[in-house]
Design a protein around this motif. Structure first.
Motif, PDB file in Angstrom:
ATOM      1  N   VAL A  44       0.837  -1.200   0.000  1.00 20.25           N
ATOM      2  CA  VAL A  44       0.000   0.000   0.000  1.00 20.25           C
ATOM      3  C   VAL A  44       0.870   1.247   0.000  1.00 20.25           C
ATOM      4  CG1 VAL A  44      -1.678   1.358   1.310  1.00 20.25           C
ATOM      5  CG2 VAL A  44      -1.896  -1.141   1.206  1.00 20.25           C
ATOM      6  N   VAL A  45       0.623   2.149  -0.928  1.00 14.82           N
ATOM      7  CA  VAL A  45       1.151   3.512  -0.846  1.00 14.82           C
ATOM      8  C   VAL A  45      -0.053   4.383  -0.475  1.00 14.82           C
ATOM      9  CG1 VAL A  45       2.301   5.410  -2.036  1.00 14.82           C
ATOM     10  CG2 VAL A  45       2.919   3.046  -2.578  1.00 14.82           C
ATOM     11  N   PHE A  46      -0.133   4.757   0.798  1.00 18.29           N
ATOM     12  CA  PHE A  46      -1.325   5.427   1.306  1.00 18.29           C
ATOM     13  C   PHE A  46      -1.408   6.845   0.761  1.00 18.29           C
ATOM     14  CE2 PHE A  46      -3.617   7.797   4.685  1.00 18.29           C
ATOM     15  CZ  PHE A  46      -4.819   7.119   4.603  1.00 18.29           C
ATOM     16  N   PHE A  47      -2.583   7.186   0.188  1.00 22.23           N
ATOM     17  CA  PHE A  47      -2.740   8.515  -0.413  1.00 22.23           C
ATOM     18  C   PHE A  47      -4.219   8.843  -0.608  1.00 22.23           C
ATOM     19  CE2 PHE A  47      -2.959  11.423  -4.113  1.00 22.23           C
ATOM     20  CZ  PHE A  47      -2.194  12.450  -3.608  1.00 22.23           C
ATOM     21  N   GLY A  48      -4.549  10.131  -0.432  1.00 23.00           N
ATOM     22  CA  GLY A  48      -5.868  10.629  -0.796  1.00 23.00           C
ATOM     23  C   GLY A  48      -6.721  11.137   0.335  1.00 23.00           C
ATOM     24  N   LEU A  49      -6.386  10.808   1.580  1.00 24.63           N
ATOM     25  CA  LEU A  49      -7.225  11.214   2.709  1.00 24.63           C
ATOM     26  C   LEU A  49      -7.301  12.722   2.846  1.00 24.63           C
ATOM     27  CD1 LEU A  49      -8.887  10.524   5.226  1.00 24.63           C
ATOM     28  CD2 LEU A  49      -6.732  10.349   6.506  1.00 24.63           C
ATOM     29  N   GLN A  50      -6.179  13.399   2.677  1.00 24.70           N
ATOM     30  CA  GLN A  50      -6.159  14.862   2.821  1.00 24.70           C
ATOM     31  C   GLN A  50      -7.083  15.529   1.811  1.00 24.70           C
ATOM     32  OE1 GLN A  50      -2.343  16.819   3.730  1.00 24.70           O
ATOM     33  NE2 GLN A  50      -2.668  18.089   1.924  1.00 24.70           N
ATOM     34  N   ALA A  51      -7.102  15.005   0.588  1.00 21.12           N
ATOM     35  CA  ALA A  51      -7.987  15.554  -0.437  1.00 21.12           C
ATOM     36  C   ALA A  51      -9.442  15.422  -0.011  1.00 21.12           C
ATOM     37  CB  ALA A  51      -7.756  14.838  -1.762  1.00 21.12           C
ATOM     38  N   TYR A  52      -9.801  14.275   0.527  1.00 20.49           N
ATOM     39  CA  TYR A  52     -11.176  14.024   0.982  1.00 20.49           C
ATOM     40  C   TYR A  52     -11.553  14.969   2.116  1.00 20.49           C
ATOM     41  CZ  TYR A  52     -14.851  11.549   3.622  1.00 20.49           C
ATOM     42  OH  TYR A  52     -15.994  11.218   4.315  1.00 20.49           O
ATOM     43  N   ILE A  53     -10.672  15.116   3.074  1.00 19.42           N
ATOM     44  CA  ILE A  53     -10.975  15.986   4.214  1.00 19.42           C
ATOM     45  C   ILE A  53     -11.180  17.423   3.755  1.00 19.42           C
ATOM     46  CG2 ILE A  53      -9.997  16.995   6.310  1.00 19.42           C
ATOM     47  CD1 ILE A  53      -8.686  14.252   6.838  1.00 19.42           C
ATOM     48  N   LYS A  54     -10.283  17.897   2.900  1.00 23.42           N
ATOM     49  CA  LYS A  54     -10.404  19.284   2.440  1.00 23.42           C
ATOM     50  C   LYS A  54     -11.664  19.496   1.608  1.00 23.42           C
ATOM     51  CE  LYS A  54      -5.579  20.817   2.461  1.00 23.42           C
ATOM     52  NZ  LYS A  54      -4.469  21.389   1.651  1.00 23.42           N
ATOM     53  N   GLU A  55     -11.994  18.515   0.796  1.00 27.20           N
ATOM     54  CA  GLU A  55     -13.117  18.679  -0.140  1.00 27.20           C
ATOM     55  C   GLU A  55     -14.468  18.461   0.522  1.00 27.20           C
ATOM     56  OE1 GLU A  55     -14.370  19.775  -3.964  1.00 27.20           O
ATOM     57  OE2 GLU A  55     -12.342  19.737  -3.111  1.00 27.20           O
ATOM     58  N   TYR A  56     -14.540  17.548   1.517  1.00 33.95           N
ATOM     59  CA  TYR A  56     -15.845  17.139   2.026  1.00 33.95           C
ATOM     60  C   TYR A  56     -16.062  17.355   3.522  1.00 33.95           C
ATOM     61  CZ  TYR A  56     -16.263  14.944  -2.525  1.00 33.95           C
ATOM     62  OH  TYR A  56     -16.315  14.724  -3.875  1.00 33.95           O
ATOM     63  N   LEU A  57     -15.011  17.357   4.313  1.00 31.00           N
ATOM     64  CA  LEU A  57     -15.206  17.463   5.765  1.00 31.00           C
ATOM     65  C   LEU A  57     -14.895  18.840   6.324  1.00 31.00           C
ATOM     66  CD1 LEU A  57     -13.765  14.062   7.076  1.00 31.00           C
ATOM     67  CD2 LEU A  57     -16.001  14.567   6.062  1.00 31.00           C
TER      68      LEU A  57
END
Length: 466
Positions: A44-57
């Motif tokens: 796993v190369v973990f990626f994408g959580l920050q984008a989700y938080i900024k866009e939706y949370l």
């Protein structure tokens, strides 16, 4: 009729989730869930959580969101937790009372380990973590899978360069993203193409440049590059009888000292293009223009076509032998294979090329659907599962253990990710931690606030391959 707001977080869920608040045991206070890739061929190369938080949370739930959601969900035939959502607005200003922990983005984690964990911070909202499963899991599995696949490809290419090339300087540009037109949506391109840029610096997805700036602080630095390149329409527009003029125009328009230009060369007959047009009629221009011509085949068996193209080019333009004993074409001519590329075909092509005596440095690759679209949640068996619940002040481990599929057995308890004495990563229960600082899961989002804001540059460095 209800309005249509795709940004309403309450509606960003599976239908059955709207009834789950009534299904938990009386006295439920806290629910903890985790995300993992249960199995797969890639780390796993973990990626994408920050984008989700900024866009939706980062935006609060509003009364208008609640009104719209109630109208949609009740008409859809399901119960709606209006009092719960209203209480969230009243008590927390619409910001989610949750805590999200995760490994740093860009971390390399073996499959079957926790990479993200979520829990509510207010006992009134025990139902909230699982309600977010649909959007949170999707936000993680897709970009993380693309980044993991891309990282795997990078290591395949790196190994080939180690064996057959004098330098790895060109590695960041050895796999170019051609996937924008084949992706399922604009957001898929924004996330998937950006996930590829964790590992490489070449893309034709302009959307990834925008999303890098939007979500990962790259507004002052260009995260990726491309070059002028021909497509079949710009070549066939000249007609078959003027094919050489079409090619000559590419050299005229885009050639020059330090410039690189790519030309698709199999609209008609690739071998004629290499032997007679590039290798004869336009040979002197190529040799003297000061830049690099990149010839692109676009059909046939990739391994066979690349090998034969290199053989023909070496006959026409000559070659040198590098320190590893492999043939390398002159700097002014190279090849790019962008058709039929997958993690599997990539390795086969490189093996074929090197077996024929050519350095992997002669070839660059482009990947489209194989990079952004031919992945699913099942590619790495991603899942988000509840693992612990507090009821009337007492924590209980919860898990699934289906007798018909042991591979779907889930983990128990509040979790932590630690590194052992040998440097291996392992998932353990949080209460087994000897020191809380040993936990590689860090707080990323708490009660409406983003606590970590990494740049793409930082994430790239974290992979250890830059």
């Amino acid at each position: 009729m209800y309005t249509s707001n795709l940004n309403n977080l309450i509606l960003n869920s599976d239908s059955y989730k709207t009834s789950h608040w009534l299904q938990y045991p009386p006295g439920s206070e806290y629910m903890s869930s985790y995300v993992e890739a249960r199995k797969g061929d890639y780390d796993v190369v973990f990626f994408g959580l920050q984008a989700y938080i900024k866009e939706y949370l980062s935006k609060p739930i509003t009364t208008a969101d609640i009104e719209e959601a109630e109208q949609v969900i009740t008409a859809h035939g399901l119960p709606f937790n209006r009092s719960g959502w209203e209480r969230l607005v009243e008590k927390h200003g619409g910001y989610l009372p949750i805590r999200i922990q995760a490994v740093p983005e860009g971390s390399i984690v073996p499959v079957s380990n926790v990479v993200c964990q979520i829990i509510n911070t207010d006992p009134e909202f025990y139902w909230l973590p699982s309600y977010l499963e649909t959007s949170l899991l999707r936000a993680i599995w897709y970009p993380s899978t693309v980044s993991s696949l891309s990282y795997y490809c990078k290591n395949v290419i790196k190994a080939a360069l180690d064996k057959s090339a004098d330098s790895q300087a060109g590695l960041p540009f050895k796999l170019h993203d051609f996937g924008a037109r084949g992706a399922s949506s604009l957001e898929s391109v924004a996330l998937g193409s950006l996930a590829h840029l964790v590992n490489f610096s070449g893309t034709d997805s302009i959307t990834a440049l925008v999303s890098a700036s939007r979500w990962y602080g790259m507004d002052q630095e260009m995260p990726a590059f491309s070059i002028p390149a021909a497509e079949h329409s710009t070549m066939t527009a000249w007609g078959r009888e003027r094919e050489s003029q079409a090619y000559a125009n590419m050299l005229k328009q885009f050639g020059g000292e330090g410039n690189t230009v790519a030309v698709v060369s199999d609209s008609y007959d690739l071998w004629n293009a290499i032997d007679n047009i590039w290798g004869d009629e336009l040979k002197q221009q190529i040799e003297t223009m000061g830049g690099t011509l990149v010839i692109r085949p676009d059909s046939g068996d990739p391994a066979k076509v690349v090998r034969e193209a290199l053989e023909r080019l070496s006959v026409k333009f000559g070659y040198s032998v590098n320190s590893k004993g492999y043939k390398i074409l002159p700097d002014y001519v190279r090849l790019i294979q962008g058709d039929g590329i997958s993690p599997q075909s990539l390795g086969k092509i490189l093996q074929t090329v090197m077996k024929a005596g050519f350095s992997a440095d002669n070839v660059t690759f482009g990947m489209g659907g194989g990079l952004l679209q031919q992945v699913t949640r099942d590619t790495m068996s991603w899942a988000m599962k509840a693992s612990a619940i507090q009821i009337d002040g007492e924590w209980k481990d919860i898990f699934k253990d289906p007798i018909t599929s042991r591979s779907k057995r889930s983990k128990k308890g509040r979790l932590a990710l630690v590194k052992d004495n040998q440097g291996n990563l392992n998932t353990i229960k949080e209460d087994k931690l000897q020191n809380s600082a040993d936990n590689l899961l860090r707080d990323v989002f708490v009660d409406g606030k983003l606590l970590v804001d990494d740049t793409l540059t930082t994430i790239r460095q974290r992979t250890g391959s830059w």
